[in-house]
Design an enzyme around this catalytic site. Structure first.
Site, PDB file in Angstrom:
ATOM      1  N   ASP A 100      -2.990   7.476 -50.831  1.00  0.00           N
ATOM      2  CA  ASP A 100      -3.798   7.138 -49.772  1.00  0.00           C
ATOM      3  C   ASP A 100      -4.410   5.914 -49.420  1.00  0.00           C
ATOM      4  OD1 ASP A 100      -4.510   7.577 -47.004  1.00  0.00           O
ATOM      5  OD2 ASP A 100      -5.918   9.227 -47.260  1.00  0.00           O
ATOM      6  N   HIS A 336     -11.676   2.407 -49.764  1.00  0.00           N
ATOM      7  CA  HIS A 336     -11.747   2.550 -51.155  1.00  0.00           C
ATOM      8  C   HIS A 336     -10.361   2.771 -51.952  1.00  0.00           C
ATOM      9  CE1 HIS A 336     -13.421   6.598 -49.547  1.00  0.00           C
ATOM     10  NE2 HIS A 336     -12.320   6.820 -49.894  1.00  0.00           N
ATOM     11  N   ASN A 337      -9.441   2.657 -51.356  1.00  0.00           N
ATOM     12  CA  ASN A 337      -8.253   2.766 -52.000  1.00  0.00           C
ATOM     13  C   ASN A 337      -7.135   1.532 -51.621  1.00  0.00           C
ATOM     14  OD1 ASN A 337      -8.720   5.056 -53.264  1.00  0.00           O
ATOM     15  ND2 ASN A 337      -7.012   6.274 -52.006  1.00  0.00           N
ATOM     16  N   HIS A 411     -16.924   5.504 -55.055  1.00  0.00           N
ATOM     17  CA  HIS A 411     -16.570   5.892 -53.699  1.00  0.00           C
ATOM     18  C   HIS A 411     -16.971   7.225 -53.108  1.00  0.00           C
ATOM     19  CE1 HIS A 411     -13.725   8.455 -55.369  1.00  0.00           C
ATOM     20  NE2 HIS A 411     -13.049   8.601 -54.508  1.00  0.00           N
TER      21      HIS A 411
END
Lengths: 488, 147
Positions: A100, A336-337, A411
């Site tokens: 994601d 956060h990805n 996260h």
């Protein structure tokens, strides 16, 4: 003192919040684990630490492979894994970004208080549920042609502003100003585009949520004020979502391309999902352009939800309510990805690195040139989503994070229980009722989705945040508790 | 793999963050077929789904694990693009020629819209993937799906 080990490898305690895995000759750098003893108990139970060991064997890895306090086993990298590689002779790993791409968090502040919203919370959730689509197959209320989708992918929030979905203030308060300029829609496959085409502005399912939250505690008043968080009882809105099917497919496509084009490299890996490409290779260059396009899609996805949330608040409260202006302002939006090019001092020399954050939030300290003017003095807002029914937190980036973790911090909570086990233990209706007793209202596309996301399946987010704060890689600013929850 | 065949042969295993399943079959092809059913049964009770839509799938790959990955990935894509939920595999054939596998399948199912569906399928992973013949001659297919 409790002794920890995984697969026969010892884990040394450095201090109360930092552990280090025993070094082996195959490891180019050490594995450092930011955790307390309580979090270590869970961490050693799954494969996360051994997956971090695999990261240390990748070419060019700098300083340390890092494990964040909320880490758990993933595929390739653990979720909560951070690694940096030189831009000239390192590597790029799609699995080190996560499927994601640009999964992240947006926080909106309001002038409303709990007392203002309480009489209308159910109505507000109903209107939000109509306007922000969630769950399997949820479709966007925007119809894009192929050419328009390419504009979204290349333009990010600039596209959103041109079409009236975003303000300049939104753009100024978004990581990368909501647009990674290296994005190239031409590097995103037709399949990925087909998956994402009708999903722009949709929440998705699983751990993604939209929450009406109440400011429950302020730890650092000055910083909180700079982040438009003024007092206990203030209402804020949090969105946790990503780049939907489009981003997932970009990751899948590039994992498969590396497998097809670099079979000798794949054959040597401990697991295929760790697939990487040398930074100088065409695959790595193409991936970074496609990933940037997916990241832009992710920012536009959250922005369209913001647009619909503003519309929903205006419908329920008007533009003024109880003599207060009803305006939802973006505090910040952070991924956060993602893989980013950032500069760090390594052995006294400044180096440009590809920092991979998979389930880790960027945490720039004060005076970083990439931060908006409003946050130059404070440092970057860090937005940590909790799980359904538990608190979320706002932290602020620190100089120590810049020095020790490639400016990274956790996260969120991180799962501890499988969905399979959760479904056996919990029922969706029962969870809804229990949360309503605690004055938390839920609107969900499915009951089963609720049982899989029961509060007990997650790590203790309070402990994750405490470790960040005590370790100095993200300082506490405010605690937010849920009031109304929308889930897929 | 006759239409409306007996209970699908799969089970779910614990995985902290993702979904893990094991599909069984008398042959490798049957185990592949059951893996599709296992994947969609995570989203809804597939016994309740009507097999009114038909999809023809063809995949080519040099290795079996890649074949399985690409086969299941087709369905992850079909869920997002067509809202397709598979609940029945009419036929599934795997052949090998010149070091290349070919999988041809006819799969039935319906649009998600009429059913109680939850969760999502983000991506197929190679994590802990197993394609193996057991001592008793039956086959196991194990997959972790990012959800």
């Amino acid at each position: 003192m409790k002794k920890f080990e995984v697969s026969g490898m010892k884990i040394k305690k450095i201090n109360d919040y930092l552990y280090e895995l025993e070094q082996r000759s195959s490891m180019n750098v050490p594995v450092k684990i930011f955790a307390s003893e309580a979090l270590m108990e869970n961490l050693v139970k799954d494969n996360a630490i051994m997956q971090a060991k695999n990261m240390t064997e990748m070419p060019g890895i700098q300083k340390n492979a890092l494990i964040m306090p909320d880490a758990h086993q993933g595929y390739g990298f653990p979720v909560g894994g951070v690694a940096a590689f030189p831009i000239d002779n390192g590597c790029i790993s799609p699995g080190g970004t996560g499927f994601d791409i640009n999964c992240g968090v947006r926080l909106l502040s309001t002038q409303l208080t709990k007392e203002d919203v309480e009489p209308k919370i159910k109505e507000l959730l109903d209107v939000l549920f109509q306007n922000v689509h969630c769950g399997v197959g949820s479709e966007s209320n925007v119809r894009l042609t192929h050419a328009e989708l390419d504009e979204v992918l290349n333009g990010g929030l600039d596209w959103a502003k041109e079409h009236g979905y975003a303000t300049q203030h939104d753009i100024d308060h978004c990581e990368e100003n909501g647009r990674m300029k290296q994005a190239d829609a031409g590097k995103v496959s037709p399949t990925a585009k087909k998956r994402g085409k009708n999903q722009l502005g949709t929440l998705g399912a699983g751990n993604h949520f939209l929450e009406i939250q109440i400011v429950d505690e302020i730890f650092d008043e000055k910083t909180a004020k700079a982040f438009e968080i003024y007092e206990k009882g203030q209402i804020v809105v949090m969105i946790h979502s990503g780049s939907r099917g489009l981003g997932h497919q970009v990751c899948t496509d590039f994992l498969r391309r590396i497998e097809d084009e670099l079979p000798e490299l794949i054959a040597k890996l401990p697991e295929k999902d760790l697939a990487y490409a040398p930074t100088s290779s065409p695959i790595a260059k193409d991936y970074l352009q496609a990933m940037a396009a997916a990241a832009n899609f992710g920012w536009c996805n959250r922005q369209l939800m913001v647009f619909n949330i503003r519309k929903s608040f205006a419908k329920v409260f008007g533009t003024e309510y109880n003599c207060k202006q009803v305006e939802l302002k973006t505090v910040y939006d952070v991924a956060h990805n993602i893989v980013k090019v950032e500069e760090y001092i390594i052995d006294g020399v400044s180096k440009k690195l590809y920092v991979h954050r998979k389930g880790a939030t960027r945490a720039f300290g004060p005076n970083h040139k990439e931060l908006p003017r409003d946050y130059q003095k404070t440092g970057q807002p860090i937005l940590l989503p909790g799980s359904m029914g538990t608190a979320s937190y706002v932290l602020v980036g620190t100089d120590k994070a810049m020095q020790e973790t490639f400016a990274s911090t956790p996260h969120g909570a991180g799962r501890v229980m499988s969905r399979n086990a959760a479904n056996k233990l919990f029922k969706g209706e029962q969870i809804k009722n229990e949360l309503e007793k605690r004055n938390i209202f839920i609107k969900s596309a499915s009951w089963k989705g609720l049982s899989e996301e029961a509060p007990a399946v997650y790590k203790d987010v309070d402990e994750v945040v405490r470790v960040s704060h005590e370790a100095g890689i993200g300082k506490l600013v405010a605690k937010l508790v849920p009031f109304g929850v929308l889930k897929g | 793999m006759e239409p409306n065949s007996a209970i699908p042969k799969f089970k779910y295993l614990d995985h902290t963050s993702e979904a893990k399943f094991q599909a069984n079959g008398a042959t490798m092809e049957e185990a592949f077929a059951h893996s599709v059913l296992a994947m969609f049964n995570m989203l809804t009770d597939i016994k309740k789904v009507k097999p009114v839509l038909r999809k023809e799938i063809e995949i080519k790959a040099p290795k079996l694990d890649t074949l399985l990955f690409d086969f299941l990935d087709q369905f992850v894509v079909l869920l997002d693009t067509d809202g397709f939920i598979a609940n029945q595999v009419d036929s599934l054939k795997i052949t090998k020629k010149f070091e290349m596998y070919t999988l041809k399948a006819i799969v039935r199912g319906d649009s998600y819209k009429d059913y109680d569906v939850h969760g999502s399928l983000k991506a197929i992973t190679y994590n802990d993937m197993v394609i193996k013949q057991q001592k008793n001659g039956t086959w196991i297919v194990q997959v972790v799906v990012d959800i």
